[in-house]
Write a protein that holds these residues in place. Sequence first.
Motif, short mmCIF file in Angstrom:
data_model
loop_
_atom_site.label_atom_id
_atom_site.label_comp_id
_atom_site.label_asym_id
_atom_site.label_seq_id
_atom_site.Cartn_x
_atom_site.Cartn_y
_atom_site.Cartn_z
N ILE A 10 -7.53 3.27 -5.08
CA ILE A 10 -6.13 3.15 -4.70
C ILE A 10 -5.59 1.78 -5.08
N LEU A 56 1.09 -1.04 -5.01
CA LEU A 56 1.68 -0.39 -3.86
C LEU A 56 0.70 -0.50 -2.69
N GLU A 58 -0.66 -0.48 1.38
CA GLU A 58 -0.70 0.55 2.41
C GLU A 58 0.64 0.62 3.14
N THR A 60 3.64 0.02 1.87
CA THR A 60 4.58 0.73 1.01
C THR A 60 4.26 2.22 0.99
N ARG A 61 2.99 2.56 0.93
CA ARG A 61 2.61 3.97 0.95
C ARG A 61 3.06 4.64 2.25
N THR A 62 3.00 3.90 3.36
CA THR A 62 3.46 4.42 4.64
C THR A 62 4.96 4.67 4.61
#
Length: 152
Positions: A10, A56, A58, A60-62
């Motif tokens: 990731i 990106l 965590e 931003t992923r949230t």
Amino acid sequence: MPPSMVNRLIVESDSVFTADRTPLRAEAFSPCFGVYARLDLLDVGSLGEGCANVDLSEATRTVLAGVVARGPLHLTVRGDGIRLRTVDGQNDESLVPLPDRWVAGFAEVAAVTTGSVEKAELDKLETRAFLRRLPAAVGKSWAVVSPDAGFG
């Protein structure tokens, strides 16, 4: 796959945003370079020229995971990174150096796609419908837009 390996993959999955007046292009390679993804955003407001490579996180992923079907997503690409904003959250990402392997990958993509012909241009609703039809199962699959799919 061990969680530590998934986390490493990731982290290695950077996104690149490129603007040349129009369109705004988001591109990414999978960590193994087996998959190249590109999204051209045509109607995005004011654009300049440049390139921004960001990781990106965590956070931003949230923020992205919280986007609902009709909820707004505001993306600002600046000279020093990006800003994502939704009704429920916001996050900034700073520029990171573009890895050499990505530069080589972009050159290969350009060579392979020379002479390509556009097969479809999807509006927002068509894009959502197309993405929902993609298989969720892990394995090999192809995404092909056909005339009877109801797209452009």
